[in-house]
Write an enzyme that holds these catalytic residues in place. Structure first.
Site, PDB file in Angstrom:
ATOM      1  N   SER A  87       1.673  21.632  -2.385  1.00 18.31           N
ATOM      2  CA  SER A  87       0.584  21.948  -3.622  1.00 18.31           C
ATOM      3  C   SER A  87      -0.277  21.016  -3.755  1.00 18.31           C
ATOM      4  O   SER A  87      -0.627  20.137  -3.015  1.00 18.31           O
ATOM      5  CB  SER A  87       1.406  22.071  -4.991  1.00 18.31           C
ATOM      6  OG  SER A  87       0.736  22.687  -5.876  1.00 18.31           O
ATOM      7  N   GLU A 119     -14.316  22.067  -0.726  1.00 18.36           N
ATOM      8  CA  GLU A 119     -14.124  23.459  -0.066  1.00 18.36           C
ATOM      9  C   GLU A 119     -13.751  24.404  -1.520  1.00 18.36           C
ATOM     10  O   GLU A 119     -13.096  23.615  -2.617  1.00 18.36           O
ATOM     11  CB  GLU A 119     -12.555  23.647   0.466  1.00 18.36           C
ATOM     12  CG  GLU A 119     -12.961  23.449   2.017  1.00 18.36           C
ATOM     13  CD  GLU A 119     -11.684  23.181   2.887  1.00 18.36           C
ATOM     14  OE1 GLU A 119     -10.670  23.676   2.322  1.00 18.36           O
ATOM     15  OE2 GLU A 119     -11.409  22.619   3.732  1.00 18.36           O
ATOM     16  N   LYS A 121     -11.895  26.364  -4.006  1.00 20.96           N
ATOM     17  CA  LYS A 121     -10.317  26.723  -4.107  1.00 20.96           C
ATOM     18  C   LYS A 121     -10.201  28.397  -4.609  1.00 20.96           C
ATOM     19  O   LYS A 121     -10.563  28.529  -5.788  1.00 20.96           O
ATOM     20  CB  LYS A 121      -9.822  25.712  -5.307  1.00 20.96           C
ATOM     21  CG  LYS A 121      -8.389  26.055  -5.425  1.00 20.96           C
ATOM     22  CD  LYS A 121      -7.748  25.508  -6.421  1.00 20.96           C
ATOM     23  CE  LYS A 121      -6.262  25.021  -6.506  1.00 20.96           C
ATOM     24  NZ  LYS A 121      -5.703  26.338  -6.870  1.00 20.96           N
ATOM     25  N   GLU A 179      -5.470  31.242   2.456  1.00 23.39           N
ATOM     26  CA  GLU A 179      -5.504  31.716   1.445  1.00 23.39           C
ATOM     27  C   GLU A 179      -5.748  33.348   1.504  1.00 23.39           C
ATOM     28  O   GLU A 179      -6.868  33.935   1.936  1.00 23.39           O
ATOM     29  CB  GLU A 179      -6.365  31.509   0.027  1.00 23.39           C
ATOM     30  CG  GLU A 179      -5.965  31.503  -1.223  1.00 23.39           C
ATOM     31  CD  GLU A 179      -4.943  30.813  -1.947  1.00 23.39           C
ATOM     32  OE1 GLU A 179      -4.330  30.000  -1.169  1.00 23.39           O
ATOM     33  OE2 GLU A 179      -4.866  30.868  -3.030  1.00 23.39           O
ATOM     34  N   LYS A 318     -10.479  21.852 -11.088  1.00 23.64           N
ATOM     35  CA  LYS A 318     -10.414  23.283 -11.721  1.00 23.64           C
ATOM     36  C   LYS A 318     -11.443  23.286 -12.624  1.00 23.64           C
ATOM     37  O   LYS A 318     -11.920  22.611 -13.216  1.00 23.64           O
ATOM     38  CB  LYS A 318      -9.222  23.495 -12.375  1.00 23.64           C
ATOM     39  CG  LYS A 318      -7.558  23.099 -11.766  1.00 23.64           C
ATOM     40  CD  LYS A 318      -7.326  24.484 -10.682  1.00 23.64           C
ATOM     41  CE  LYS A 318      -6.789  25.520 -11.507  1.00 23.64           C
ATOM     42  NZ  LYS A 318      -5.402  25.406 -11.594  1.00 23.64           N
ATOM     43  N   CYS A 412     -18.019  60.523 -35.054  1.00 20.76           N
ATOM     44  CA  CYS A 412     -18.877  59.578 -35.042  1.00 20.76           C
ATOM     45  C   CYS A 412     -18.712  58.721 -36.008  1.00 20.76           C
ATOM     46  O   CYS A 412     -18.769  58.910 -37.291  1.00 20.76           O
ATOM     47  CB  CYS A 412     -20.233  60.079 -35.153  1.00 20.76           C
ATOM     48  SG  CYS A 412     -21.483  58.693 -34.934  1.00 20.76           S
TER      49      CYS A 412
HETATM   50  S1  IVH Z   1      -5.373  22.877   0.680  1.00 15.61           S
HETATM   51  C1  IVH Z   1      -2.062  20.179   0.978  1.00 15.61           C
HETATM   52  N1  IVH Z   1      -7.550  24.402   0.254  1.00 15.61           N
HETATM   53  O1  IVH Z   1      -4.394  26.014  -3.950  1.00 15.61           O
HETATM   54  C2  IVH Z   1      -3.191  20.793   0.624  1.00 15.61           C
HETATM   55  N2  IVH Z   1      -5.662  25.054  -0.772  1.00 15.61           N
HETATM   56  O2  IVH Z   1      -2.944  24.652  -6.035  1.00 15.61           O
HETATM   57  C3  IVH Z   1      -2.664  22.210   0.502  1.00 15.61           C
HETATM   58  N3  IVH Z   1      -5.973  26.878  -2.274  1.00 15.61           N
HETATM   59  O3  IVH Z   1      -1.234  26.142  -2.444  1.00 15.61           O
HETATM   60  C4  IVH Z   1      -3.704  23.160   0.170  1.00 15.61           C
HETATM   61  N4  IVH Z   1      -7.963  27.342  -1.697  1.00 15.61           N
HETATM   62  O4  IVH Z   1      -2.888  28.244  -2.378  1.00 15.61           O
HETATM   63  C5  IVH Z   1      -6.255  24.204   0.116  1.00 15.61           C
HETATM   64  N5  IVH Z   1      -9.523  25.389   0.128  1.00 15.61           N
HETATM   65  C6  IVH Z   1      -8.162  25.445  -0.063  1.00 15.61           C
HETATM   66  C7  IVH Z   1      -7.664  26.252  -1.077  1.00 15.61           C
HETATM   67  C8  IVH Z   1      -6.342  26.022  -1.498  1.00 15.61           C
HETATM   68  C9  IVH Z   1      -6.910  27.744  -2.275  1.00 15.61           C
HETATM   69  C10 IVH Z   1      -4.616  27.303  -2.748  1.00 15.61           C
HETATM   70  C11 IVH Z   1      -3.446  27.208  -2.062  1.00 15.61           C
HETATM   71  C12 IVH Z   1      -2.651  26.103  -2.658  1.00 15.61           C
HETATM   72  C13 IVH Z   1      -2.853  25.910  -3.963  1.00 15.61           C
HETATM   73  C14 IVH Z   1      -2.927  24.504  -4.617  1.00 15.61           C
END
Ligand code: IVH
Length: 681
Positions: A87, A119, A121, A179, A318, A412
């Site tokens: 995670s 990147e 998320k 993802e 976040k 109304c």
């Molecule tokens: S890298 C060891 N890159 O975020 C690194 N995760 O909160 C593993 N996620 O489980 C994750 N976009 O489901 C990575 N560009 C991105 C991501 C990403 C979404 C999600 C993924 C991960 C979670 C962690």
């Protein structure tokens, strides 16, 4: 004693938090029906982490802080991951990011910030894809990070996932991670289809993607519009020096990767990118809930290693939450200028999307019924960007006893007239027109608004007062207000000067352009832009009126490029209705002069003739409206969104994501000065 006592308290709190977090983990990861907003979950998690930091001896391997996600469900085959699926640690404040960078530097014993890849998320669900000899052989959910559920059959229905890797350097065996997500438009259409079929309505694209992948029947999963962005890979016989190289390889092998990847070497520019995205994220076609920063150099990554459930070389920054849970205190109804009655949720105030929200839209009767939204329910609300907050779903298992199904009013709320639901429409309407005080007020405010008659001084308060005192009963009465001057100046709180100024302004506004006048009439779906198209074709109010009223009119209007059958019908319906025609005639009788439309000089071909132009950013030497007007005069079609069809983008100061998109699409970008030069030439 005190210490011992507080330790005991902390221990209890830790246990309580673990139980609560485990419960919510299960709702989120296994059942796709969360009960609390992500931000509330993050807060619980953070609190547990803090307490565990204070009492490290209380950390147990089964604490949610040490585990990833939730135990896989036993409905499917559970398979061990070749390499654990980790995670990410979460960061919320800029300081957390500075700490992250400092920690890395300290750990590596260097003064220099290593290259960081940023990147999106993606707000979806992670997936591990195993390729043997280039062929997709297995797909697993993240599960608890050690083992996940086998979702191979469903994953094979996803179009953006290659079944066979192509290109050079395809490893013998590789685990690709990415993802699974759903675009916002696909999510909306899926929910619409679900509503029609009486199926489950999803609160957000993430839940929809997770619910779809969890379908036991791959044929159903196959009908869901799922996609995948790849973002990393496990070890293989092919070596990569950097994360960026891995991303490049993924593209070559046939994956879509997370778009707009950036590399930063200092925290300032990295945090600027974050700030840009906090706002611009809503313009992306898919939901993102933050940015992931990753150390680019893979050797440095291995030196940094992993702690508990997350790597030390990456962090998720976040965004403020888009959704929050709160209580629905009541449902009111509001009547708009076209008589449409909209239900509005009154909420216990809640902080979401950067503001405190206490009202949210419920759209219409069907929207409420499909979700069975009841007063007293705990609901999820969403505020994405500048969009009006809306109630997205009910947290059903928090429903109190004794709640009642919501019944849409039959009368109304403003005038008591019977409401009608027109065939094919979801909305109820009050057909009482200007005899309904709510419709009259809303119509008047539209009529005097900036894009229409633009009568400065006739704001909310003044309009309300003039209505209450009976000075105005229709828009035309605005132009005969001068007959009441002596009574108006006697009114408390106004006085001669302000009334005379207002009357003079009204006098000046009597002369109006064709397009503003048409927009002011409040014909459903007809604003300034449609009015310009109509003006181009018919030029004067008299001509347009004659065409719109004639039998063949609707068809002729429809022939105009940019005007569809619904707009044409709306125009026809408006002009043939005696009441509306009377309204137009009484405006003219009250002294309103509608100028003929000034057609662009068609004999002069300009750079913009027939071109689609988008304006973005802040202009300094003219307003957006002026720029738009000039462009239209030069034959351009001014649009608000950028696509491959856009010919030019005029970018002012602080142009953000639209400019970026234009650059990506290779659209010609001009500045304000360029536009001025072209106007002047
Ligand atoms: S890298 C060891 N890159 O975020 C690194 N995760 O909160 C593993 N996620 O489980 C994750 N976009 O489901 C990575 N560009 C991105 C991501 C990403 C979404 C999600 C993924 C991960 C979670 C962690």
């Amino acid at each position: 004693m005190d210490d011992l006592f507080s330790s005991e308290e902390d221990k209890k709190e830790i246990e309580r938090l673990r139980t609560e977090i485990n419960y919510h983990n299960k709702r989120y990861h296994e059942e796709d029906t969360p009960e609390i907003a992500d931000s509330d979950f993050d807060a619980l998690f953070k609190r547990l982490q803090k307490l565990e930091e204070k009492h490290p001896q209380l950390i147990t391997p089964d604490s949610p802080t040490q585990m990833v996600g939730a135990t896989p469900s036993n409905k499917r085959q559970v398979v061990k991951h070749h390499q654990p699926m980790l995670s990410l640690a979460n960061a919320f404040a800029d300081d957390d990011i500075d700490d992250f960078i400092e920690r890395i530097k300290r750990y590596l014993g260097t003064e220099q910030t290593p290259e960081l890849v940023a990147e999106y998320k993606i707000d979806g669900l992670s997936c591990s894809l195993l390729y043997e000899g280039g062929k997709l052989v297995q797909a697993l959910t993240r599960g608890d990070g050690q083992q996940g559920e086998d979702i191979t059959a469903n994953v094979k229905t996803i179009g953006t996932i290659p079944h066979q890797l192509h290109g050079d350097n395809v490893p013998n065996s590789v685990d690709v991670r990415g993802e699974i997500y759903m675009t916002r438009t696909d999510f909306d259409s899926l929910n619409e289809r679900q509503a029609t079929a009486g199926g489950k309505i999803f609160a957000n694209p993430r839940n929809a993607a997770a619910g779809s992948i969890r379908q036991l029947d791959a044929a159903i999963a196959g009908q869901r519009p799922l996609r995948l962005f790849a973002y990393s890979m496990g070890e293989s016989n092919v070596n990569f020096n950097t994360h960026s190289e891995q991303l490049d390889a993924l593209v070559k092998w046939g994956f879509e990767i997370v778009p707009d990847v950036k590399i930063f070497t200092d925290s300032k520019t990295l945090l600027d990118w974050y700030k840009t995205l906090v706002k611009a994220r809503f313009e992306l076609p898919f939901a993102i809930d933050g940015i992931v920063y990753k150390v680019n150099d893979r050797q440095l990554q291995s030196r940094l290693g992993t702690v508990a459930r997350a790597p030390r070389w990456a962090i998720a920054h976040k965004f403020p939450a888009e959704q929050a849970a709160t209580k629905l205190l009541g449902i009111d109804t509001q009547v708009g200028r076209t008589g449409v009655v909209t239900p509005v949720a009154r909420l216990e105030p809640v902080y979401v999307g950067g503001v405190t929200v206490s009202n949210a839209t419920l759209h219409n009767e069907d929207y409420i019924a499909e979700r069975d939204i009841r007063v007293g329910d705990m609901v999820f609300i969403e505020r994405a960007g500048e969009v009006i907050p809306k109630v997205v779903s009910v947290i059903l298992n928090k429903r109190a006893d004794g709640t009642q199904k919501y019944l849409f009013p039959k009368q109304c709320p403003a005038c008591g007239n019977e409401l009608v639901r027109i065939d094919g429409e979801a909305a109820y309407r009050c057909l009482n027109h200007f005899a309904c005080p709510a419709q009259l007020e809303a119509s008047l405010l539209h009529f005097v608004g900036r894009q229409q008659f633009d009568i400065e001084g006739l704001g909310d308060k003044m309009v309300k007062m003039l209505l209450e005192k009976g000075f105005i009963k229709t828009p035309a009465d605005i132009f005969t207000l001068h007959q009441h001057r002596d009574t108006l100046v006697e009114l408390e709180g106004y006085g001669e000067k302000s009334i005379d100024t207002l009357l003079a302004t009204i006098e000046q506004c009597k002369k109006i352009s064709f397009q503003r006048f048409i927009a002011a009439l409040g014909i459903p779906m007809v604003g300034n832009q449609v009015a310009v198209l109509l003006g181009n074709r018919w030029g004067s109010l008299e001509d347009l009126r004659a065409v719109a009223r004639s039998d063949k009119g609707q068809h002729q209007i429809e022939e105009i490029d940019g005007i569809g059958p619904r707009i044409a019908e709306s125009l026809h319906d408006f002009f043939i209705h005696p009441r509306n025609d009377e309204q137009v005639q009484s405006l003219l009788a009250a002294g309103v002069v509608v100028e003929d439309f000034i057609r662009p000089t068609t004999d002069k071909i300009t750079k913009f003739t027939g071109k689609t132009v988008v304006l973005t950013g802040t202009l300094n030497q003219m307003t957006r409206d002026e720029a738009k007007h000039h462009l239209q005069q030069m034959g351009a079609k001014v649009s608000s969104s950028i696509s491959a069809k856009t010919d030019f983008v005029i970018a002012g100061d602080k142009a953000g994501s639209k400019l970026k998109k234009a650059e990506q699409l290779g659209v010609t970008v001009l500045g304000e000065d360029d536009l001025l030069n072209i106007i002047g030439s």
